[in-house]
Write a protein that holds these residues in place. Structure first.
Motif, PDB file in Angstrom:
ATOM      1  N   ASN A  47      -5.784  -0.576   3.390  1.00 28.81           N
ATOM      2  CA  ASN A  47      -4.917  -1.323   4.309  1.00 28.81           C
ATOM      3  C   ASN A  47      -4.451  -2.604   3.613  1.00 28.81           C
ATOM      4  O   ASN A  47      -5.269  -3.441   3.231  1.00 28.81           O
ATOM      5  N   GLY A  77       0.849  -1.190   0.000  1.00 25.86           N
ATOM      6  CA  GLY A  77       0.000   0.000   0.000  1.00 25.86           C
ATOM      7  C   GLY A  77       0.876   1.229   0.000  1.00 25.86           C
ATOM      8  O   GLY A  77       1.573   1.501  -0.972  1.00 25.86           O
ATOM      9  N   PRO A  78       0.911   1.965   1.104  1.00 22.73           N
ATOM     10  CA  PRO A  78       1.779   3.139   1.178  1.00 22.73           C
ATOM     11  C   PRO A  78       3.248   2.720   1.177  1.00 22.73           C
ATOM     12  O   PRO A  78       3.561   1.564   1.466  1.00 22.73           O
ATOM     13  N   ASP A  79       4.144   3.668   0.860  1.00 21.78           N
ATOM     14  CA  ASP A  79       5.562   3.315   0.788  1.00 21.78           C
ATOM     15  C   ASP A  79       6.240   3.305   2.162  1.00 21.78           C
ATOM     16  O   ASP A  79       7.417   2.999   2.268  1.00 21.78           O
ATOM     17  N   HIS A  80       5.488   3.660   3.188  1.00 17.27           N
ATOM     18  CA  HIS A  80       5.980   3.486   4.557  1.00 17.27           C
ATOM     19  C   HIS A  80       4.770   3.299   5.466  1.00 17.27           C
ATOM     20  O   HIS A  80       3.646   3.591   5.064  1.00 17.27           O
ATOM     21  N   TYR A 128      -4.259   8.809   8.371  1.00 20.29           N
ATOM     22  CA  TYR A 128      -4.514   8.273   7.031  1.00 20.29           C
ATOM     23  C   TYR A 128      -5.645   7.246   6.961  1.00 20.29           C
ATOM     24  O   TYR A 128      -6.088   6.901   5.867  1.00 20.29           O
ATOM     25  N   LEU A 181       1.979   4.077   7.923  1.00 19.68           N
ATOM     26  CA  LEU A 181       1.324   5.366   8.139  1.00 19.68           C
ATOM     27  C   LEU A 181       0.610   5.412   9.490  1.00 19.68           C
ATOM     28  O   LEU A 181       0.175   4.394  10.007  1.00 19.68           O
ATOM     29  N   HIS A 182       0.450   6.603  10.007  1.00 16.06           N
ATOM     30  CA  HIS A 182      -0.329   6.858  11.225  1.00 16.06           C
ATOM     31  C   HIS A 182      -1.796   6.581  10.907  1.00 16.06           C
ATOM     32  O   HIS A 182      -2.370   7.207  10.019  1.00 16.06           O
ATOM     33  N   SER A 183      -2.373   5.622  11.630  1.00 14.27           N
ATOM     34  CA  SER A 183      -3.745   5.219  11.269  1.00 14.27           C
ATOM     35  C   SER A 183      -4.755   6.318  11.583  1.00 14.27           C
ATOM     36  O   SER A 183      -5.845   6.337  11.021  1.00 14.27           O
ATOM     37  N   VAL A 211      -6.687   5.436   2.772  1.00 16.50           N
ATOM     38  CA  VAL A 211      -5.663   4.532   2.261  1.00 16.50           C
ATOM     39  C   VAL A 211      -6.118   3.082   2.448  1.00 16.50           C
ATOM     40  O   VAL A 211      -6.601   2.720   3.517  1.00 16.50           O
ATOM     41  N   ILE A 271      -0.829   1.701  13.235  1.00 11.82           N
ATOM     42  CA  ILE A 271      -0.342   2.009  11.890  1.00 11.82           C
ATOM     43  C   ILE A 271      -1.214   1.369  10.818  1.00 11.82           C
ATOM     44  O   ILE A 271      -1.931   0.399  11.075  1.00 11.82           O
ATOM     45  N   ILE A 272      -1.123   1.956   9.632  1.00  9.57           N
ATOM     46  CA  ILE A 272      -1.524   1.234   8.425  1.00  9.57           C
ATOM     47  C   ILE A 272      -0.209   0.752   7.836  1.00  9.57           C
ATOM     48  O   ILE A 272       0.630   1.563   7.444  1.00  9.57           O
ATOM     49  N   PRO A 273       0.019  -0.562   7.811  1.00 10.08           N
ATOM     50  CA  PRO A 273       1.336  -1.035   7.389  1.00 10.08           C
ATOM     51  C   PRO A 273       1.563  -0.822   5.900  1.00 10.08           C
ATOM     52  O   PRO A 273       0.606  -0.720   5.127  1.00 10.08           O
ATOM     53  N   GLY A 320       3.049  -5.532   9.039  1.00  9.37           N
ATOM     54  CA  GLY A 320       2.802  -4.581  10.112  1.00  9.37           C
ATOM     55  C   GLY A 320       3.428  -4.952  11.432  1.00  9.37           C
ATOM     56  O   GLY A 320       4.455  -5.629  11.483  1.00  9.37           O
TER      57      GLY A 320
END
Lengths: 455, 455
Positions: free
Chosen positions: B224, B208-211, B218, B213-215, B222, B315-317, B306
């Protein structure tokens, strides 16, 4: 009031020097090596409050780091009393190699002051103190009564704050609270944060066989715990990002048309750029901003089970575990949400495995103050006057424990006046704070106290 | 023939002593410290084959450990030629503390011989050699022609065997092959293993994201990756254990009524006792035994993504990964199955994430010899005569690479004559082999060669 603003302008260099002294103290609360530094930062705040003219200035020891308390009661009984909360402790600085300048030798580059704590939260605490100083030095008084509560444990979960707030309700009681420990949606974009989500969490563990099994011998007779967990998880949120746990949305306060309008006015983040995702997704019927700000979320934060190494290991694993947290919105009760999640999971659990749910102890309700609240309206006007730009109203998906606690214990409105920017790199190397925010933020506070004092 | 059996009985102590010498050599193929010991075990086999009277006895070096080859051509052109495969290398012995006696000081307790390799596979290789010895010492000849192929790398994946078998097809060519490197379904229960599953595997990675993210910030905008992966995995096998990947069952050879009857006659394992599961599950329409022996499986061997530590990390891993292997049955092509899995996954991949499929290089077709094959029938009769009990016919979910290779290169029937028992603790501390199997197993081989020689 103009004298107050003039004082801030004329004494800018001196104030920045004083802020530099504050930022130079490595008050990393999580690291016991820095225990004395944390004390030094508390002493700095105590000294400054006394210089300004606060009364009953007190360094209240806890089992961890001290909390600094002070009062100003000179605005008279007619004037409102604000509880000002902030924190003087900071995050660790690793990886230290990535800092351009020493995190504890503040440096001004490109109109930003670089240092650990510059934005979170020493810089923003300092702005409040400087504004109080300016009032006292020019007008000899503050427009409002103030109770100051500046803790040293925010970065380690405010471990002893709840206890302190709870133990002496009279001491901390005020008409409303102000916190400057957040940010604006963009540099120079005045932002009112009028709502936070709460959260709650659970862990699901699926156990099949009592040890990892040979998939050739047992495959076909034994339920695979990872497959079972996948089925359970897939049943909890659908591809349209709608949470399919029965009753989950029952108590959700719907987003009003007014709120949707406010949200639509917030400048949108370029998610592709900031996160690398190919496209955004959000709950059916809501925009990503509506969902992030105002609708509950269900996130699987981690999952694990079986073999994670290189290549192949042909096993049926013994267990599979998922960690789940939900961000909840006003109306929702975290304990009830945990119960609903548990109930859903137990109902979805297939034959052949044992399913256990562990409820996380940490959970919080959402917080929201009406955007139409006069305390908010005045804050927005003060922002707009200082920054020369219309204020936007946002709700945030994150939680701030102290907000939940002040709300729970005192039931007073909380005004979140943040001056940080998305570029501040909180908790990361090269944290900084724009001097523009420093100047206009203090100006905002001057307008705010002035106006509230007139009421 | 009765002289052969008498020889084995009269010389039992001497044979057990000789087996003890063989088991004393710590020929652990995976451990380079034991490289010389592996050579010693090869030398033992070479010496024994020469003593018996085999021709062209050869220790063929490979890039790894040597392969021992030998021939016996004295049975005449009319008699069939068997390729006898086995291995003289053994598994490591860790955890050494759990062994009751030294893994390389064989000890007889409770009518079992305890030592690493006692069952897998030195003990079973030795039985064949002892039977050849008995024939030569009594009748002066063997009833059949034999090619011996005993490798030293089975426990490390038979790294160089395929190359060797492939490089000199004439040398290893035979009318059929016999392998004794497996077990019976229960002690004293003669068992014909007439089929093995093949396998193939893939790894699915969802990004998903490249790092991480703070759930709170985001969550809601985004996708998951763990949720996405759960949806994909849940779509591949349903709760009735039916694999729902389009085309997956297309080429599966159906289980005949005869086979289902054979399978129903196999004593059932007490899965609850051996695995701790609350109940068995199996493919809709098939019993657990039918599924494990004769129907393809889909297992998630591992999953990760995650946060996996204590407590909560909101997080969103960035990624989530699953490792999948399928055990496939006759008719199915591993490469085609990989393609079908990949196609299904790509079709199931939701918007907002990137999905990648990595195909495992190791894969094998299933192997099956018809239970009605005369080579199998004679084996079953020989078993029954020696053990005094009806032989059962099983297929196994596991794979044996050498079986797949012999089949692929020579296309000859392979007879899997195993004498181990479920209590042998292969690859574990306290490996052992029952003396009862040692005696009756050799008796079985005597009957088998005798009968095949008469044809």
């Amino acid at each position: 009031m103009s004298a107050v603003l003039a004082y801030l302008k004329e004494n800018r260099d001196q104030l920045l020097n004083k802020l530099t002294d504050f930022l130079t103290i490595p008050s990393i609360s999580t690291d016991s090596i820095h225990k004395q530094d944390v004390q030094k930062a508390a002493d700095f705040v105590v000294r400054y409050l006394k210089e300004i003219g606060f009364e009953n200035v007190d360094k209240q020891e806890t089992k961890g780091h001290p909390l600094v308390y002070a009062e100003y009661n000179g605005a008279g009984e007619e004037a409102p009393t604000v509880l000002f909360y902030g924190h003087y402790d900071v995050q660790p600085v690793d990886p230290i190699d990535e800092w351009t300048s020493d995190p504890f030798k503040p440096e001004i580059r490109d109109e930003r002051i670089y240092a650990r704590g510059a934005s979170d939260d020493k810089g923003q605490v300092f702005m409040h103190l400087a504004v109080f100083e300016a009032y006292m030095k020019t007008e000899g008084k503050l427009p409002i009564n103030v109770k100051v509560c500046i803790e040293g444990e925010e970065e380690i979960g405010s471990e002893h704050l709840y206890e302190v707030l709870q133990s002496d309700k009279e001491r901390f009681h005020a008409d409303f609270a102000v916190i400057s420990d957040s940010g604006m949606v963009a540099a120079n974009q005045p932002t009112i944060l009028y709502g936070l989500k709460g959260f709650t969490g659970i862990e699901v563990k699926v156990t099949g066989p009592d040890h990892d099994l040979h998939s050739g011998i047992y495959g076909g007779a034994v339920r695979n715990p990872i497959t079972a967990l996948s089925h359970i998880l897939a049943s909890m949120k659908n591809e349209e990002e709608v949470i399919t746990v029965e009753g989950f949305y029952d108590d959700v306060e719907p987003l009003s048309d007014e709120e949707r309008k406010l949200i639509s006015e917030v400048p949108s983040e370029d998610y592709r750029n900031s996160t690398g995702i190919p496209e955004t997704v959000s709950e059916q019927g809501y925009t990503p901003q509506e969902h992030t700000m105002g609708r509950p979320t269900f996130e699987i934060n981690g999952i694990y089970g079986g073999y994670q190494g290189e290549g192949t290991k042909t096993i049926i694993p013994s267990t599979a575990t998922a960690k789940i947290t939900c961000r909840i919105v006003p109306g929702q009760n975290p304990n009830k949400i945990q119960d609903l999640l548990e109930k859903h999971i137990m109902k979805a659990a297939p034959a052949g495995v044992k399913v256990e749910v562990k409820k996380e102890k940490l959970s919080a309700r959402a917080y929201k103050v009406e955007p139409s609240n006069p305390l908010i309206k005045v804050a927005a006007e003060s922002y707009t006057k200082a920054f020369g730009k219309e204020t936007v109203y946002i709700r945030m998906g994150g939680s701030i424990p102290v907000v939940e606690w002040i709300e729970a214990i005192y039931n007073i409105p909380i005004v979140l006046l943040g001056f940080g920017t998305p570029e501040d790199r909180l908790h990361s190397p090269n944290e900084s704070f724009p001097l523009d925010s420093f100047d206009k933020g203090m100006e905002t506070l001057v307008y705010y106290w002035e106006k509230l004092g007139q009421k």
